[in-house]
Motif scaffolding. Structure first.
Motif, PDB file in Angstrom:
ATOM      1  N   PRO A  18      -5.966  -5.936   2.211  1.00  0.00           N
ATOM      2  CA  PRO A  18      -6.426  -4.536   2.292  1.00  0.00           C
ATOM      3  C   PRO A  18      -7.148  -4.146   1.009  1.00  0.00           C
ATOM      4  N   ASP A  19      -8.189  -3.334   1.159  1.00  0.00           N
ATOM      5  CA  ASP A  19      -8.944  -2.906  -0.021  1.00  0.00           C
ATOM      6  C   ASP A  19      -8.122  -1.957  -0.887  1.00  0.00           C
ATOM      7  N   ARG A  20      -7.275  -1.170  -0.254  1.00  0.00           N
ATOM      8  CA  ARG A  20      -6.486  -0.192  -0.993  1.00  0.00           C
ATOM      9  C   ARG A  20      -5.032  -0.313  -0.571  1.00  0.00           C
ATOM     10  N   ILE A  21      -4.136  -0.003  -1.487  1.00  0.00           N
ATOM     11  CA  ILE A  21      -2.708  -0.023  -1.190  1.00  0.00           C
ATOM     12  C   ILE A  21      -2.064   1.234  -1.762  1.00  0.00           C
ATOM     13  N   ARG A  22      -0.928   1.570  -1.202  1.00  0.00           N
ATOM     14  CA  ARG A  22      -0.120   2.675  -1.735  1.00  0.00           C
ATOM     15  C   ARG A  22       1.132   2.073  -2.345  1.00  0.00           C
ATOM     16  N   ARG A  23       1.318   2.293  -3.619  1.00  0.00           N
ATOM     17  CA  ARG A  23       2.443   1.694  -4.317  1.00  0.00           C
ATOM     18  C   ARG A  23       3.680   2.591  -4.218  1.00  0.00           C
TER      19      ARG A  23
ATOM     20  N   PRO B  54      -4.558  -4.470  -6.445  1.00  0.00           N
ATOM     21  CA  PRO B  54      -4.518  -5.311  -7.644  1.00  0.00           C
ATOM     22  C   PRO B  54      -3.869  -6.670  -7.409  1.00  0.00           C
ATOM     23  N   ARG B  55      -3.359  -6.912  -6.214  1.00  0.00           N
ATOM     24  CA  ARG B  55      -2.627  -8.151  -5.959  1.00  0.00           C
ATOM     25  C   ARG B  55      -3.605  -9.328  -5.940  1.00  0.00           C
ATOM     26  N   PRO B  56      -3.341 -10.354  -6.703  1.00  0.00           N
ATOM     27  CA  PRO B  56      -4.257 -11.493  -6.737  1.00  0.00           C
ATOM     28  C   PRO B  56      -4.312 -12.203  -5.394  1.00  0.00           C
ATOM     29  N   PRO B  57      -5.487 -12.632  -4.963  1.00  0.00           N
ATOM     30  CA  PRO B  57      -5.593 -13.344  -3.686  1.00  0.00           C
ATOM     31  C   PRO B  57      -5.076 -14.768  -3.801  1.00  0.00           C
ATOM     32  N   GLY B  58      -5.093 -15.455  -2.675  1.00  0.00           N
ATOM     33  CA  GLY B  58      -4.626 -16.839  -2.660  1.00  0.00           C
ATOM     34  C   GLY B  58      -5.419 -17.747  -3.577  1.00  0.00           C
ATOM     35  N   THR B  59      -6.706 -17.470  -3.761  1.00  0.00           N
ATOM     36  CA  THR B  59      -7.514 -18.303  -4.662  1.00  0.00           C
ATOM     37  C   THR B  59      -7.013 -18.203  -6.099  1.00  0.00           C
TER      38      THR B  59
END
Length: 824
Positions: free
Chosen positions: A30-35, A227-232
């Motif tokens: 997702p482009d945006r998340i709610r923390r 901000p979560r890093p992707p699998g790459t």
């Protein structure tokens, strides 16, 4: 710093670069998340703002004194220094955030800056509106005087609040220099405002909490760039550990606290796998299970952990909130300790930070399935014994898993059991934690294999004494959340486990250990009593007791007292009518008097039921019929109460014409319809429907057969119904006499409607004796019915004195007497 980074510094060789072109199969991010952390910070800021308002309102002199001390303390400072501080703060409080925003834009973080600007604009508009409203509504008035000292200072600082909102929303984690600069300017601006008496201490505190609330509230409402890093990025971090990923895929069943990846890594040429895994992979590859801890998920479930930390007694209480670094270190240490204890568990290959927002733990893949996924015929006694052997080794090493659920036990094709999910584990565990582990595993295995097999295999591996020590801990509150949910489908499982252990150890202590510091009902009672005190105390404080006593008509007070005494006889007849067994009238009346004492320590709808049931059992009535008899009397009383409320509502609403049209009162109709609609809507929710069905089923189980028995005896039926009607009549007469004792007068039907409505609210209230709910409802209803506020309040207090407070001492005496006679 990773292990490979440290090696690179020692050898002088650079760390391996991220492999290019490694395929990663994962869902779209997702482009945006709610923390969750933003929501918690918003709630805490709103709570802080409310506390500031409360403290200032009850500690007005302290706030004024603090303001005066600060003003006098800075009065001797050089005027030039104060002017310079004002100039610097006025410029810096805006310049520093602007500079930081420019720096973020340079690093292509414009979305976060835009969100922060939105928060600042909202804060600016809100502070201007609030200040204008306060001064327009009460310039120099009560609100101004109570909270801000009548100094006509702003409610909140218009220049600082948007800055605090901006800083809270833009995010400065990991930027200590920028944080120091911004907050120094804000503090300097606050200090200069205090010295110039242009703002109060309370206003500054409100400004801080309001700005934080707007900043974090905007973040949560709009969401932040993911901000979560992707699998790459995960693959690149594994490469820095010296591994050579060839492909990766996100694993299903990812929890809110962590993401999981299955990663295939290549062996260096000419080497063999370090562990016997990856048989299904091409030659030269092995598989890793990678757990990714994201910084923004560290607050997931925080409120639940705080609740358990406060509510439950634990030998080694855990922190409700752990940093990303601490979580990484704790799980790593637990993994090494479990492996050193000789317990099969996935081998920890390495740990590494993934940028600044995440960290990973790479485990060697262990093939197998969770215990929860096995078929019933696959759960053999050998498998159960293997699980108990794993626990025995953990216990010998003083290690506690703390979450031995079905997903934490992984079983391979050979029937070997491995322990996974060690993130909640504890080293150097105390006796209580170790015993809780046994209780948890007992319940987990009993859910799949039955109580008898779970206890039998446990006794063979741990010993009967170890199981006996766990019996007091076999409580729902001691188990994990997932296990408690599973027990909803088998509510008698814990009882069956205890019975199986008692067969092995007949002398075992069955008394449960108190694991809770307090029960949820205690919190509800405290809050409800606080509200009740807030309602009742102002009523009492506004009454001139001396004038009240001198003007009261004492013959009506005596009549009210006699009617209140009659209620105990009526309650005794009501109980006697629904019990086929013969009960002595005198002792049954004494039980009802004793119930008036119990009402002060339990809600009104609970205390009487409990003591009457106990009385019937002591009188020789079997537990089932005793509960059914009390339930029948309660059900009849409830139905009679509703019918009388409807009947008197119709009579009260009738017109005064000669036709005596018994049309119901419009207010009564509206209230009844509102209650019916609310109940209907609530019952459409499955959880509420199940709760109501379960409670009513347990309360009135066996009631229908008991009612049939009563219907076969006209004498019993007359006694029960007569007592029910007499109880209501006596209370109505007591309330009417209390009203007439202070010169008031209302139609008897109106008094009946008022009492029946207030009594229903009091029965539903969780406070002892319906305290607060009954007083408020009676006073409001009598005032609406035409009595003055003073007369209504005086009558209600007299009524409650006669029916609730005066019977306490006789009730205590009756309670002690009946206990001494072993009648209750």
């Amino acid at each position: 710093m990773t292990q490979t980074d440290g090696a690179a510094r020692r050898t002088g060789r650079p760390a391996p670069a991220a492999p290019a072109g490694v395929p990663v199969d994962e869902p779209a991010r997702p482009d945006r998340i709610r923390r969750p952390g933003d929501a918690l910070r918003f709630l805490s800021s709103v709570t802080g703002l409310a506390l500031v308002m409360l403290l200032v309102s009850i500690a007005q002199q302290t706030a004024h004194g603090l303001q005066t001390d600060i003003t006098e303390g800075t009065a001797h400072a050089p005027r030039v220094l104060l002017s310079l501080a004002t100039l610097v703060s006025g410029f810096g409080v805006l310049a520093v955030p602007v500079a930081y925003a420019a720096e973020r834009l340079f690093h292509k973080d414009g979305k976060r800056v835009a969100i922060a600007l939105l928060a600042a604009i909202i804060a600016l508009a809100l502070t201007i509106a609030v200040d204008d409203w306060v001064h327009a509504a009460a310039p120099g008035g009560a609100l101004d005087e109570l909270i801000w000292g009548g100094s006509r200072t702003p409610l909140v600082r218009v220049d600082i609040t948007p800055v605090i909102a901006f800083v809270s929303a833009v995010g400065m984690a990991g930027r200590p220099r920028w944080q120091a600069a911004v907050w120094s300017m804000i503090a300097l601006a606050a200090l200069t405002g205090l010295t110039a008496s242009s703002v109060s201490v309370a206003a500054l505190a409100a400004t801080y909490f309001l700005g934080r609330a707007i900043g974090h509230g905007t973040l949560y409402a709009v969401g932040i760039p993911n901000p979560r890093p992707p699998g790459t990025a995960v693959v690149a971090a594994l490469a820095r550990l010296g591994l050579r990923p060839t492909r990766a895929a996100a694993l299903p069943g990812t929890s809110p606290e962590r993401r999981r990846y299955g990663v295939a890594v290549a062996h260096p040429p000419g080497t063999a796998p370090a562990d016997p895994t990856g048989a299904a992979l091409p030659p030269g590859e092995r598989q890793l299970d990678v757990a990714v801890l994201d910084r923004d998920t560290q607050t997931a479930g925080l409120l639940y952990r705080i609740w358990r930390l406060i509510r439950f007694r634990e030998a080694t209480p855990d922190r409700a909130l752990r940093s990303l670094r601490r979580s990484l270190e704790r799980e790593s240490l637990m993994s090494y300790a479990v492996a050193a204890a000789g317990v099969p568990t996935p081998r920890l290959v390495g740990t590494c930070e993934v940028g600044t927002e995440a960290a990973l733990l790479a485990y060697a893949h262990v093939p197998g399935r969770p215990l929860a996924d096995l078929a019933d015929d696959e759960i053999t006694d050998e498998l159960l014994a293997a699980a108990w052997r794993r626990l025995r080794r953990l216990q010998a090493a003083r290690l506690a898993h703390r979450r031995l659920e079905g997903a934490a036990l992984r079983v391979d094709d050979a029937g070997e059991v491995s322990l996974v999910d060690l993130d909640a584990g504890e080293i150097a565990a105390g006796d209580l934690s170790l015993r809780l582990d046994v209780a948890q595993l007992l319940t987990t295995l009993a859910l799949r294999a039955g109580a008898e097999r779970a206890v039998r295999t446990a006794a063979a591996e741990l010993g009967e004494e170890a199981l006996a020590a766990v019996v007091p801990l076999l409580q729902r509150v001691a188990l994990s959340r997932a296990t408690r949910q599973a027990l909803r489908h088998d509510k008698e499982l814990l009882t069956r486990i205890r019975e199986q252990i008692v067969r092995l150890e007949p002398e075992v202590d069955l008394a449960p250990i108190r694991l809770e510091r307090f029960r949820p009902g205690t919190i509800v009672s405290i809050v409800a009593l606080s509200i009740a005190a807030y309602i009742v105390i102002p009523q009492v404080s506004n009454i001139d007791v001396g004038h009240l006593i001198s003007t009261a008509r004492w013959w009506w007070v005596a009549a009210g007292g006699a009617a209140a005494a009659l209620t105990y006889v009526a309650a005794a007849l009501m109980l006697m009518g629904f019990v086929p067994e013969r009960l002595p009238l005198g002792r049954t009346v004494a039980v009802q008097v004793a119930a008036s004492f119990v009402k002060l320590v339990a809600p009104a709808a609970v205390g009487g039921v409990a003591i009457n049931t106990r009385y019937l059992q002591k009188a020789g009535v079997r537990p089932g019929p005793a509960v059914a008899g009390v339930g029948a009397s309660q059900l009849t009383g409830m139905v009679t109460h509703i019918l009388l409320l409807v009947v008197f509502g119709f009579v009260t609403g009738s017109t005064g014409t000669a036709t005596k049209d018994l049309a119901p009162s419009r207010t009564v109709v509206v209230i009844l319809l509102a209650v019916a609609v609310t109940a209907a809507v609530a019952l459409t929710i499955p959880r509420i429907r199940r709760l109501v069905t379960t409670r009513l089923g347990s309360m009135f189980s066996g009631v229908l057969p008991r009612l049939i028995d009563v219907l076969q005896s006209p004498r019993k039926l007359a006694t029960g119904l007569g007592g029910t009607l007499l109880l209501t009549v006596a209370f109505v007469i007591c309330l009417d006499a209390s009203i007439r004792a202070f010169g008031g007068s209302l139609p008897l039907t109106t008094v009946a409607v008022v009492f029946l409505t207030a009594n229903a609210l009091g029965s539903a209230a969780p406070t002892p004796g319906g305290l607060g709910a009954v007083e408020g409802a009676l006073t409001l209803a009598l005032t609406i019915s035409g009595l003055t506020a003073e007369t209504a309040t005086s009558a209600v207090l007299l009524f409650r004195l006669l029916t609730l407070w005066l019977p306490v001492l006789p009730g205590w005496a009756a309670f002690a007497f009946l206990q001494r006679k072993e009648a209750i």
